[in-house]
Design a protein around this motif. Structure first.
Motif, short mmCIF file in Angstrom:
data_model
loop_
_atom_site.label_atom_id
_atom_site.label_comp_id
_atom_site.label_asym_id
_atom_site.label_seq_id
_atom_site.Cartn_x
_atom_site.Cartn_y
_atom_site.Cartn_z
N GLY A 1 -8.24 2.84 5.41
CA GLY A 1 -8.86 2.66 5.72
C GLY A 1 -9.65 1.00 6.62
O GLY A 1 -10.33 0.95 7.20
N LEU B 1 1.19 -1.58 -0.27
CA LEU B 1 0.30 -0.02 -0.10
C LEU B 1 0.74 1.22 0.12
O LEU B 1 0.13 2.46 -0.55
CB LEU B 1 -0.77 -0.14 1.12
CG LEU B 1 -2.12 -1.19 1.42
CD1 LEU B 1 -3.18 -0.93 2.07
CD2 LEU B 1 -3.01 -0.34 0.21
N GLU C 1 1.36 2.26 -3.45
CA GLU C 1 0.00 3.06 -4.59
C GLU C 1 -0.07 4.65 -4.43
O GLU C 1 0.16 4.82 -3.30
CB GLU C 1 -0.69 2.55 -3.89
CG GLU C 1 -0.91 0.86 -4.67
CD GLU C 1 -1.67 0.16 -3.98
OE1 GLU C 1 -3.00 1.05 -3.78
OE2 GLU C 1 -2.06 -1.21 -3.67
N ASP D 1 -4.08 6.71 2.12
CA ASP D 1 -5.42 6.74 2.63
C ASP D 1 -6.64 5.11 2.06
O ASP D 1 -7.14 5.01 3.33
CB ASP D 1 -6.70 7.79 1.59
CG ASP D 1 -5.55 8.75 1.88
OD1 ASP D 1 -5.33 9.56 2.89
OD2 ASP D 1 -6.08 9.41 0.82
N ALA D 2 -5.79 4.12 1.26
CA ALA D 2 -6.34 2.71 2.00
C ALA D 2 -6.03 1.80 2.79
O ALA D 2 -6.84 0.94 3.61
CB ALA D 2 -6.06 1.96 0.97
N ASP E 1 -2.02 6.31 -3.30
CA ASP E 1 -3.68 6.88 -2.45
C ASP E 1 -3.49 5.21 -1.64
O ASP E 1 -4.53 5.20 -0.78
CB ASP E 1 -4.53 7.11 -2.97
CG ASP E 1 -4.70 8.59 -3.95
OD1 ASP E 1 -4.12 9.46 -3.46
OD2 ASP E 1 -5.77 8.17 -4.65
N GLY E 2 -2.32 4.75 -1.48
CA GLY E 2 -2.14 3.90 -0.61
C GLY E 2 -2.20 4.22 1.33
O GLY E 2 -3.06 3.39 1.93
#
Length: 140
Positions: A76, A64, A67, A72-73, A69-70
């Motif tokens: 989440g 992640l 990435e 943020d992921a 936007d990793g």
């Protein structure tokens, strides 16, 4: 995480927070890794945790981080797996990992700020948690 990967358990989420804190400065020091292992081996919240899952969780965190936007992921996933009552525990574990080597980089301090915001840790509680981590890791 790929679709065929099972969701994170609350303990996985705690491990993910610790790994993210350690990896935030792109330099996972031995003292930080030892701190993570020690906490997983000895803290009551990990009493029934299969430590073999740590490698999968760490791999997910690293993937992640690659990435766009990793982060943020990742947050989440952490928020969805972590019961709110363990948010301060997650922050305390992150603080302990970052202070384990006696150094704080700007990247690590930014990650702590991000964790604090993402997990809605009250600023006064965060200060107390940070102080506790600092005094636990003082050197003579």
């Amino acid at each position: 995480m790929p679709d065929d990967t099972p969701p994170l358990s609350p303990q996985d989420a705690l491990v993910a927070v610790m790994v993210a804190a350690s990896a935030s400065d792109e330099n996972m020091r031995t003292a930080e890794l030892v701190a993570i292992q020690r906490m997983v081996n000895h803290m009551p919240v990990f009493a029934d945790y299969d430590a073999d899952r740590m490698a999968r969780v760490a791999k997910t965190v690293f993937e992640l981080f690659e990435e766009e936007d990793g982060l943020d992921a990742l947050f989440g996933l952490i928020r969805s797996a972590l019961p709110e009552r363990l948010n301060e525990t997650a922050y305390a574990l992150a603080c302990d990992v970052i202070t384990a080597d006696g150094r704080h980089s700007e990247a690590e301090l930014r990650m702590l700020e991000e964790i604090r915001e993402e997990l809605a840790i009250d600023r006064l509680h965060a200060a107390a948690i940070e102080w506790g981590a600092r005094v636990r890791h003082l050197r003579p």
